[in-house]
Motif scaffolding. Structure first.
Motif, mmCIF file in Angstrom:
data_model
loop_
_atom_site.group_PDB
_atom_site.id
_atom_site.type_symbol
_atom_site.label_atom_id
_atom_site.label_comp_id
_atom_site.label_asym_id
_atom_site.label_seq_id
_atom_site.Cartn_x
_atom_site.Cartn_y
_atom_site.Cartn_z
ATOM 1 N N UNK A 131 1.251 -15.964 54.580
ATOM 2 C CA UNK A 131 2.545 -15.489 54.095
ATOM 3 C C UNK A 131 2.520 -15.466 52.569
ATOM 4 N N UNK A 132 3.069 -14.403 52.007
ATOM 5 C CA UNK A 132 3.194 -14.289 50.558
ATOM 6 C C UNK A 132 1.992 -13.697 49.847
ATOM 7 N N UNK A 133 0.894 -13.467 50.550
ATOM 8 C CA UNK A 133 -0.308 -12.920 49.919
ATOM 9 C C UNK A 133 -0.470 -11.451 50.313
ATOM 10 N N UNK A 134 -0.362 -10.570 49.342
ATOM 11 C CA UNK A 134 -0.503 -9.137 49.601
ATOM 12 C C UNK A 134 -1.772 -8.567 48.963
ATOM 13 N N UNK A 178 -2.605 0.209 50.032
ATOM 14 C CA UNK A 178 -1.445 0.844 49.381
ATOM 15 C C UNK A 178 -0.505 1.528 50.380
ATOM 16 N N UNK A 179 -1.058 2.129 51.435
ATOM 17 C CA UNK A 179 -0.224 2.833 52.418
ATOM 18 C C UNK A 179 0.755 1.876 53.108
ATOM 19 N N UNK A 180 0.288 0.682 53.478
ATOM 20 C CA UNK A 180 1.164 -0.294 54.142
ATOM 21 C C UNK A 180 2.215 -0.831 53.172
ATOM 22 N N UNK A 195 6.474 -0.596 53.381
ATOM 23 C CA UNK A 195 7.420 -1.699 53.173
ATOM 24 C C UNK A 195 8.412 -1.344 52.075
ATOM 25 N N UNK A 196 7.914 -0.806 50.974
ATOM 26 C CA UNK A 196 8.776 -0.435 49.848
ATOM 27 C C UNK A 196 9.806 0.615 50.256
#
Length: 134
Positions: A9-12, A17-19, A23-24
């Motif tokens: 959790x919290x690590x991107x 970039x597509x995923x 989310x954005x």
């Protein structure tokens, strides 16, 4: 079913970039798959994914039960950064309570064989809880 966390959790950092764009954009579905049956208490969904097919991010608002009809290997990403690897065996099942938490995930078949899953979504529980909050 064996679940292995492959990203916390919290690590991107390992996300593509597509995923991250999905989310954005916040265009999350409420659909889980194909509806086989529905009444005011529940929905019965079916997920069938060929190798490397993926369901986009979807918002889970109700508790649900899941059973796998096939062996398989899947990846699920949560918008909180966590990524899990699921090793499915025919007959595996689980119950997930998510009516009171925000859970937005995708689901991708990363194995060489098709995956077939049935999900029973509880509609009454979520409506009952929402009614009691008013």
């Amino acid at each position: 079913m064996t679940i292995t966390e492959i990203n916390p959790i919290g690590n991107f950092d390992s996300w593509d970039e597509a995923r991250l764009k999905e989310i954005k954009d916040e265009k999350f579905s409420l659909d889980i798959g194909k509806i086989l049956f529905e009444n005011k208490e529940l929905k019965l969904w079916q997920i069938e994914l060929k190798p490397f097919e993926r369901l986009p991010f979807r918002h889970h608002k109700n508790n649900y039960s899941c059973i796998s009809f096939t062996d398989g290997l899947a990846l699920s990403r949560n918008i909180n950064g966590q990524i899990i690897l699921l090793r499915l065996q025919k007959g595996d099942h689980f119950y997930r309570e998510c009516a009171e938490i925000e859970m937005i995930t995708d689901f991708e078949n990363v194995g060489e064989d098709p995956i077939k899953i049935a999900i029973v979504e509880e509609l009454v529980e979520a409506k009952h809880k929402a009614k009691n909050r008013l």
